[in-house]
Design an enzyme around this catalytic site. Structure first.
Site, PDB file in Angstrom:
ATOM      1  N   GLU A  29       0.843  -1.196   0.000  1.00 36.31           N
ATOM      2  CA  GLU A  29       0.000   0.000   0.000  1.00 36.31           C
ATOM      3  C   GLU A  29       0.879   1.247   0.000  1.00 36.31           C
ATOM      4  OE1 GLU A  29      -2.433  -0.845   3.447  1.00 36.31           O
ATOM      5  OE2 GLU A  29      -3.025  -2.733   2.509  1.00 36.31           O
ATOM      6  N   LEU A  58      -6.118  -1.398  -0.625  1.00 37.46           N
ATOM      7  CA  LEU A  58      -6.016  -1.637   0.816  1.00 37.46           C
ATOM      8  C   LEU A  58      -6.541  -3.044   1.058  1.00 37.46           C
ATOM      9  CD1 LEU A  58      -7.231   0.790   3.607  1.00 37.46           C
ATOM     10  CD2 LEU A  58      -7.066  -1.679   3.865  1.00 37.46           C
ATOM     11  N   GLU A  60      -4.729  -6.553   2.409  1.00 36.02           N
ATOM     12  CA  GLU A  60      -3.567  -7.366   2.805  1.00 36.02           C
ATOM     13  C   GLU A  60      -3.651  -8.782   2.261  1.00 36.02           C
ATOM     14  OE1 GLU A  60      -5.012  -5.150   4.715  1.00 36.02           O
ATOM     15  OE2 GLU A  60      -3.316  -3.793   4.990  1.00 36.02           O
ATOM     16  N   PHE A  83       2.107  -1.471   8.239  1.00 37.40           N
ATOM     17  CA  PHE A  83       2.601  -1.705   9.597  1.00 37.40           C
ATOM     18  C   PHE A  83       2.498  -3.208   9.833  1.00 37.40           C
ATOM     19  CE2 PHE A  83       1.633   2.718   9.764  1.00 37.40           C
ATOM     20  CZ  PHE A  83       2.428   3.285  10.758  1.00 37.40           C
ATOM     21  N   ALA A  84       3.417  -3.749  10.619  1.00 39.70           N
ATOM     22  CA  ALA A  84       3.405  -5.191  10.877  1.00 39.70           C
ATOM     23  C   ALA A  84       2.061  -5.641  11.432  1.00 39.70           C
ATOM     24  CB  ALA A  84       4.512  -5.554  11.866  1.00 39.70           C
ATOM     25  N   ASP A  85       1.410  -4.762  12.184  1.00 46.34           N
ATOM     26  CA  ASP A  85       0.133  -5.095  12.820  1.00 46.34           C
ATOM     27  C   ASP A  85      -0.910  -5.594  11.808  1.00 46.34           C
ATOM     28  OD1 ASP A  85       0.458  -3.325  15.684  1.00 46.34           O
ATOM     29  OD2 ASP A  85       1.630  -2.697  13.956  1.00 46.34           O
ATOM     30  N   PHE A  86      -0.856  -5.049  10.597  1.00 47.08           N
ATOM     31  CA  PHE A  86      -1.882  -5.396   9.616  1.00 47.08           C
ATOM     32  C   PHE A  86      -1.693  -6.785   9.024  1.00 47.08           C
ATOM     33  CE2 PHE A  86      -1.776  -0.640   9.420  1.00 47.08           C
ATOM     34  CZ  PHE A  86      -2.941  -0.479  10.143  1.00 47.08           C
ATOM     35  N   HIS A 127      -0.356  -0.114  15.968  1.00 47.76           N
ATOM     36  CA  HIS A 127       0.783   0.308  15.147  1.00 47.76           C
ATOM     37  C   HIS A 127       2.101   0.101  15.900  1.00 47.76           C
ATOM     38  CE1 HIS A 127      -2.555   2.431  13.204  1.00 47.76           C
ATOM     39  NE2 HIS A 127      -1.799   2.511  12.131  1.00 47.76           N
TER      40      HIS A 127
END
Ligand code: TPP
Ligand code: MG
Lengths: 324, 347
Positions: A29, A58, A60, A83-86, A127
């Site tokens: 993204e 958007l 993943e 971000f790794a979180d996603f 995040h």
């Protein structure tokens, strides 16, 4: 050699691989025109064109599944999570598809997923996470957590060359804060070889990512008290350098495992258990863990500071171990 | 907007016009019979206790599977699903290896690591499904992405059931394919049931093909019991994708003619529904067409059916001779090695 930030080193490594190998392409993204949320791919689209630096919806799932399908067709995708979180949105595609396809069907999935991770700047619960141990638990995935600019570049090259899905955790707090000498030429840093960040004889701190620096600062403080601490940077969790950890454990006889991820079921537990199983008779004290507590990552600075392992926490842990 | 509903295929001339000669027509028949035969024999193996775990069949889906696979080009690829035995057969997977897979033997395509129709053969452009549906749909989109990046004239087929079309994977895959106009053909096999759940509890649109418009491409509904109509629609969609025209969503309507898996008696499906669709059995229907329209003779038919029977018998025997996997190989292949990259089929 030139002095580069951790972030520049990642960019350099990626750019070098893309120049070398037309199969390598980037998808994520805002990675194209904008150059990525952290600017790792700044200028890439201008150099490599819109079909090798793909601005994705958007989505993943589409990013990771798309990378997997392209890899099956012989490409070498390097996908970015903003971000790794996603990555939780793409869980299935790593854990269900990419991790198991070679074991079942014999087809390698050479993908790299870049994951800006970690806290320390009020990113809040979504995040700031360090989800590396979740993936380290899944057979078939490799997990990489560089701490230095030199390693960030060298490990990224190895990740792209690797025949398996590789999760490349880039610590956001290191991006611009950490600088170091990085060779200009292409080189690769092997997986599964730990690095001694700081030498010492009395206690070994086993850690990775941003905590390498927390450990080193704590080691410096207790050095004044006559406690000599080795800081061992694992660099990669899957595979991880059991031999190096056990060697240091036997030599120092005291082990502290430190990570920024939460405590229960964190990768530190695996290290502690392995030391207990394989080096028990060499130990002069318990294997100690310092990690974030079992809570989501909080937003407000005093809360986040209480959450993240701090230099003082490590100093206290080292003193405690030294007393045995 | 109502989607196009495809006409049935009628005359021999029409069939020739879409590129099928007489041998092709017989080949389609052979693949359909083989696909059904494998699953019927699988059922017997299951009852004999030779198949561990559960057992799934695609009875009723033979025309849909074989029709699409026959329309694919040699270098095209795809990720067929649990009702798509006909795809594997039409692309050339050897039946004995499928029986070996069923029984968890060392010579199955997954060497006993996975069961049922969870198989692929990358050399034939087929990639093994995972259980999680429809996870392979966006993976097929990624294959189409690679073709687009390299500007190759190849097409990826992404299969999905009408039930699994409810999941986000279907949406994310179709959305990306539409945005980038990728060479992907989506095939939703609407067999009207997802395990015990009827289609109307899975989606609210009249036709799943209606969704295509929302992704910016064309949708078409086809009678999935008419192998020639499926072939024609798939061929058209594949040619279009190959020529840069972007994706198509084909909804192929059938009825799942057995339970979800062998343990399920499908008592929730109304009897009359089974009776109605049994009269439209894809194999019977095609056989009638071949005899009435393509003048298939008794001798020709006998040769095909006897050939399929012989193939199945030999395959079964060969599979039964395949050894059990060696437990010492348990950890083999968890990770791929460097030398496995860039093999000829991995491209
Ligand atoms: C994500 C996921 N949830 C649940 C299941 C269990 N399951 C297997 S097949 C099936 C029904 C699938 O229905 P459909 O997509 O219509 O395909 P069909 O079996 O009818 O061909 C279910 C619920 C699954 N395989 N994957
Ligand atoms: Mg269904």
């Amino acid at each position: 050699m030139a002095e580069r930030t951790y972030l520049q080193a990642i960019s350099d490594g990626l750019r070098q691989e893309m120049r070398l190998d037309p199969r390598v392409f980037v998808l994520g993204e805002d990675v194209g025109v904008y150059g990525g949320a952290f600017k790792v791919t700044d200028g890439f689209q201008a150099e490599f064109g819109p079909w090798r630096v793909l601005d994705m919806p958007l989505s993943e799932t589409a990013i990771v599944a798309g990378a997997t399908g392209a890899a099956l067709m012989g490409m070498r995708p390097v996908a970015e999570m903003q971000f790794a979180d996603f990555v939780s949105c793409a869980w299935d595609h790593l854990v269900t598809v990419a991790a198991k396809q070679h074991y079942r069907a014999g087809t390698p999935i050479p993908i790299v997923l870049r994951l800006p991770s970690g806290g320390g700047f009020s990113g809040g619960p979504f995040h700031s996470q360090n989800p590396e141990s979740l993936f380290a638990h899944i057979p078939g995935l490799k997990v990489v957590c560089p701490a230095t600019p030199e390693d960030a570049k060298g490990l990224l090259v190895t990740a792209i060359e690797d025949a398996n899905p590789v999760l490349f955790f880039e610590h956001k707090h290191l991006y611009r804060r950490i600088k170091g000498e990085v060779p200009d030429e292409r080189y690769s840093t092997p997986f599964g070889k730990a690095r001694i960040h700081r030498e010492g004889d009395d206690i070994v701190v086993v850690t990775w990512g941003a905590m390498v620096y927390t450990a080193a600062d704590a080691a410096e403080i207790v050095a004044a008290e006559g406690i000599s601490v080795e800081v061992l940077d694992l660099r990669t969790l899957i595979p991880w350098d059991r031999e190096a950890v056990l060697e240091s454990a036997r030599r120092t006889s005291k082990v502290l495992v430190l990570h920024e991820d939460t405590r229960t079921g964190g990768f530190g537990a695996e290290i502690a258990a392995t030391v207990a199983e394989e080096a028990f008779e060499y130990l002069d004290g318990p294997v100690k863990r310092i990690a974030a507590p079992d809570s989501p990552v909080p937003f407000s600075p005093p809360l986040e500071a209480a959450y993240l392992p701090q230099i003082d926490d490590v100093v206290a842990g080292l003193r405690e171990l030294a007393a045995y | 907007m109502a989607v196009r509903e495809a006409e049935p295929v009628g005359s021999l001339q029409e069939v020739h016009d879409v590129g099928l000669d007489r041998e092709d027509l017989f080949g389609i028949y052979r693949s359909m019979l083989t696909a059904r035969g494998i699953e019927e024999r699988g059922h017997i193996l299951y009852k004999q206790g030779k198949i561990p775990g559960s057992f799934y069949t695609g009875r009723g889906n033979e025309a849909s599977a074989v029709g699409v696979a026959t329309a694919m080009g040699a270098d095209d690829v795809g990720c067929p699903l649990q009702r798509d035995m006909g795809v594997h057969i039409a692309r050339g997977v050897e039946p004995w290896r499928i029986f070996a897979q069923y029984m968890g033997r060392a010579d199955g395509p997954t060497k006993g690591r996975d069961g049922n129709v969870h198989i692929g053969d990358a050399r034939l452009g087929l990639h093994a499904m995972v259980s999680h549906l429809p996870a392979m749909l966006p993976v097929a989109v990624g294959m189409g992405l690679a073709f687009r990046i390299r500007e190759e004239r190849r097409v990826a087929i992404a299969w999905c059931g009408e039930g699994a079309a409810a999941r986000g994977d279907a949406h994310e895959g179709m959305n990306l394919a539409g945005v980038r106009r990728l060479p992907v053909v989506f095939v939703i096999d609407n067999n009207q049931w997802a395990y015990s759940t009827p289609a109307h509890l899975g989606h609210a649109v009249d036709h799943l093909a209606d969704r295509a418009a929302a992704y910016g491409f064309e949708g078409v509904v086809v009678d999935g019991t008419d192998v020639l109509a499926v072939y024609r629609e798939a061929k058209r969609a594949i040619d279009k994708a190959r020529d840069g025209g972007g994706p198509t969503l084909i909804e192929s309507v059938t009825l799942r003619m057995e339970g979800h898996a062998v343990h399920d008696d499908a008592s929730y499906v109304p009897r009359e529904m089974f009776e109605e669709w049994a009269r439209r059995d894809p194999i019977d229907r095609y056989r009638t067409w071949l005899r009435d329209t393509a003048a298939m003779t008794d001798a020709e038919e006998d040769e095909i059916t006897a050939g399929v029977k012989r193939l199945l018998n030999e395959s079964l025997q060969r599979a039964e001779e395949s050894p059990q996997p060696d437990p010492a190989t348990l950890l083999d292949g968890v990770f791929a090695t460097q030398d496995e990259l860039d093999t000829p089929h991995h491209k």
